[in-house]
Design a protein around this motif. Structure first.
Motif, PDB file in Angstrom:
ATOM      1  N   TRP A   1       0.722  -1.177  -0.115  1.00 41.35           N
ATOM      2  CA  TRP A   1      -0.023   0.020  -0.145  1.00 41.35           C
ATOM      3  C   TRP A   1       0.923   1.178  -0.113  1.00 41.35           C
TER       4      TRP A   1
ATOM      5  N   THR B   1       2.112   2.186  -3.595  1.00 42.27           N
ATOM      6  CA  THR B   1       0.925   2.595  -4.521  1.00 42.27           C
ATOM      7  C   THR B   1       0.667   4.141  -3.767  1.00 42.27           C
TER       8      THR B   1
ATOM      9  N   ARG C   1      -1.340   4.367  -1.476  1.00 44.71           N
ATOM     10  CA  ARG C   1      -2.731   4.688  -0.810  1.00 44.71           C
ATOM     11  C   ARG C   1      -2.658   4.200   0.624  1.00 44.71           C
TER      12      ARG C   1
ATOM     13  N   GLU D   1      -6.439  -4.624  -4.926  1.00 47.80           N
ATOM     14  CA  GLU D   1      -5.840  -4.019  -6.209  1.00 47.80           C
ATOM     15  C   GLU D   1      -4.226  -4.308  -6.011  1.00 47.80           C
ATOM     16  N   GLU D   2      -3.499  -3.951  -4.680  1.00 50.22           N
ATOM     17  CA  GLU D   2      -2.109  -4.075  -4.494  1.00 50.22           C
ATOM     18  C   GLU D   2      -1.888  -5.732  -4.718  1.00 50.22           C
TER      19      GLU D   2
ATOM     20  N   THR E   1      -1.859  -7.099  -8.084  1.00 49.99           N
ATOM     21  CA  THR E   1      -0.994  -6.606  -9.311  1.00 49.99           C
ATOM     22  C   THR E   1       0.424  -7.007  -8.864  1.00 49.99           C
TER      23      THR E   1
ATOM     24  N   TYR F   1     -10.293  -8.205 -11.675  1.00 52.37           N
ATOM     25  CA  TYR F   1      -8.938  -7.384 -12.114  1.00 52.37           C
ATOM     26  C   TYR F   1      -8.471  -8.012 -13.722  1.00 52.37           C
TER      27      TYR F   1
ATOM     28  N   LYS G   1      -2.161   3.005 -12.933  1.00 57.47           N
ATOM     29  CA  LYS G   1      -2.185   3.442 -11.476  1.00 57.47           C
ATOM     30  C   LYS G   1      -1.571   2.550 -10.471  1.00 57.47           C
ATOM     31  N   TYR G   2      -1.636   1.075 -10.668  1.00 53.89           N
ATOM     32  CA  TYR G   2      -1.086   0.264  -9.792  1.00 53.89           C
ATOM     33  C   TYR G   2      -0.006  -0.516 -10.275  1.00 53.89           C
ATOM     34  N   SER G   3      -0.041  -0.805 -11.705  1.00 57.22           N
ATOM     35  CA  SER G   3       0.915  -1.610 -12.385  1.00 57.22           C
ATOM     36  C   SER G   3       2.284  -0.672 -12.339  1.00 57.22           C
TER      37      SER G   3
END
Length: 574
Positions: free
Chosen positions: A80, A83, A85, A111-112, A115, A161, A419-421
């Protein structure tokens, strides 16, 4: 299933702590029980309904090409932090330190994690596109859990995802998931509305929310009956051109400082000074990341923090505390205004621009200014759409009248892009051997909310009305008298025939009065009731009741199983 062998505790009265219809009925019908604030036990009936919803979701995810996996609820916070967040999500994340001193979180979303998995396993464009999904428990430390399972701290989510080589692939996968969501909610029997939405803490280039119009809904959606435009109020643009009022000349009002002792709210100021709230300028001091910003909106409007964030290009935005407000304006909370030297960037909503004789705070305790004119008494270098749309506004697409309703969000789709990749280094080699960043999409469904939304929108004075697809049992067979051996034999024969035909049936074999049996059947909301009573049986018939319409018909005893089978299979919606 025999009712006497099940665990289906129903209640006559509403629970005292319940506000929403869905909360009351789900507790009374023996679907859920509260363990602690924001955490609920799903009793056998509730668990069956959850599994039926999950079954529909799994079928449609498979049709859309998604592959199921299961990720841990425990997550290392380092992901986290990579990213960005970790600070954005703030106190919503439930965190703890283990015996080794490592900080760990209970996942509010994944998401994290997904990914980082793909970053380790995907190497080539030949491995893409790829769509992974799970049905997993999520955890969020809600400030105010409410409405039963609508807003809880522990909840079940389907999160998918997609991973693609570029924007074109993302668009294709996004359309597939959007269509799958429509099929899922239609099969579940939910009256949903897809709307354009803000990406929020998830980020990305665009998103849609799937909403269920409902009084208890904490979200607001805009709909235009004329052109079909639908959007969350967080993103709905305010249409219209605003012309500045006069700033010079004899017709201009005189600005005066007036005494307003103990009066700081728009409503109180309007009443004291005998002006409408639309003539008051609210000056809201925000901290955008670490910088103060003064946002000006009319007193009858609400600032839209999603729009403000987007305009400023920031992730974190929160109202300033008393100390910071005094530092920026020189005055206390409730008396801020744009006139004078305030040490903050000033941005104004477009509607403020047209005011010609406004009231603002004087940046002094118990003092306001009247006769204020934007452009004459203070300058705003930046004007933008910074407020919530209202029903007095027009459709931003066609200019017609609009409707605004409360709604419950049951699904959300996002175009995440990179955004995450990017921060988690999820990359692939293209056909030329060149390294590229994977493009992502994200797609969530609140499984618990499917149940609650259905109950909120499908009930009557007697209880819940389940659609066949999600009902814990599709049919209940009710022998009126347990001590009548012929009635019991006939009821069991009908029950056995339904089970043999693949119908999810339950036999109410309890030694209870007919009134209690009928009330429980209506309360729980089984779509069909087969009532075996002496009078009808003597005529060779049994009674079939359809819960949704309350329609009762007498059916030949030897035809009832086939008729119910046909009705149930038609109602499953496959």
């Amino acid at each position: 299933m025999k009712w006497s062998k099940s665990f289906m505790p129903t209640l006559k009265e509403d629970p005292q702590d319940a506000e929403a219809i869905s909360h009351k009925l789900m507790v009374r019908a023996g679907i859920i029980r509260r363990l602690t604030a924001g955490a609920y036990i799903y009793l056998p009936l509730g668990y069956k309904i959850l599994k039926k919803a999950e079954g529909i979701i799994r079928e449609e995810m498979a049709k859309a090409g998604a592959i199921e996996l299961l990720m841990p609820a425990l997550q290392p916070v380092e992901l986290w932090k990579k990213t960005g967040r970790y600070d954005v999500i703030g106190d919503v994340m439930i965190k703890f330190t283990d015996r080794h001193g490592r900080e760990t979180a209970l996942g509010p979303t994944h998401e994290e994690v997904v990914t980082s998995l793909v970053a380790r396993e995907v190497r080539s464009y030949k491995d893409l596109p790829l769509t992974l999904y799970q049905i997993q428990t999520k955890f969020r430390d809600e400030v105010r859990p409410r409405f039963g399972v609508v807003r809880s701290c522990e909840f079940i989510m389907k999160d998918a995802y997609s991973f693609d080589t570029g924007e074109e692939g993302l668009e294709e996968n996004y359309k597939k998931m959007y269509a799958a969501y429509c099929r899922i909610f239609e099969r579940c029997g939910i009256g949903y509305v897809p709307v354009e939405a803000d990406t929020g803490m998830m980020g990305g280039a665009g998103s849609h929310e799937f909403m269920v119009p409902c009084e208890i809904g904490e979200d607001r959606i805009v709909n235009c009956p004329s052109c079909g435009y639908s959007a969350s109020t967080e993103v709905a643009a305010v249409a219209g051109t605003f012309v500045p009022g006069p700033s010079t000349g004899e017709a201009s009002p005189v600005m005066e400082e007036v005494d307003t002792p103990g009066v700081s709210t728009v409503e109180a100021v309007s009443g004291l000074l005998k002006v409408g709230p639309e003539a008051v300028i609210k000056t809201l001091i925000y901290m955008a990341e670490d910088e103060p910003v003064a946002v000006l909106v009319r007193g009858d409007h609400e600032a839209n923090e999603a729009k403000i964030k987007k305009y400023l290009g920031v992730v974190r935005l929160e109202l300033a505390d008393e100390r910071k407000i005094f530092e920026v304006t020189g005055g206390p909370v409730g008396f801020s205004g744009p006139v004078g030297n305030i040490s903050a960037r000033i941005i104004g909503d477009n509607s403020v621009k047209s005011l010609t004789m406004a009231v603002t705070g004087a940046n002094k305790k118990d003092r306001h200014l009247t006769g204020v004119v934007p452009g004459r008494d203070f300058n705003v270098g930046e004007w933008a759409d910074l407020r919530n749309i209202t029903e007095e506004d027009k459709c931003p697409r066609c200019g017609a009248d609009i409707n605004i309703k409360n709604a419950i969000e049951i699904g959300h789709t996002f175009k995440l892009g990179t955004k995450y990749s990017e921060p988690l280094e999820a990359r692939y080699l293209d056909s030329d051997g060149k390294e590229n960043t994977i493009v992502m999409g994200c797609y969530g469904i609140g499984v618990n909310r499917i149940l609650a939304s259905l109950v909120e929108t499908s009930y009557d004075k007697d209880g819940i009305i389940w659609p066949v697809a999600l009902s814990p049992y599709e049919v209940v067979v009710i022998p009126v008298k347990r001590d009548d051996e012929e009635l019991m034999r006939e009821a069991e024969a009908i029950y056995d025939a339904l089970i043999s035909a693949g119908i999810d049936a339950i036999l109410d074999d309890r030694d209870r009065s007919p009134g209690i049996k009928f009330k429980d059947a209506d309360l729980i909301g089984f779509p069909y009731q087969v009532v075996v009573g002496r009078k009808a049986l003597d005529q060779g018939k049994v009674e079939l009741k359809e819960r949704a319409g309350g329609i009762k018909t007498l059916v030949d005893r030897d035809k009832i199983a086939g008729q119910v089978e046909d009705a149930v299979k038609a109602g499953r919606g496959k």
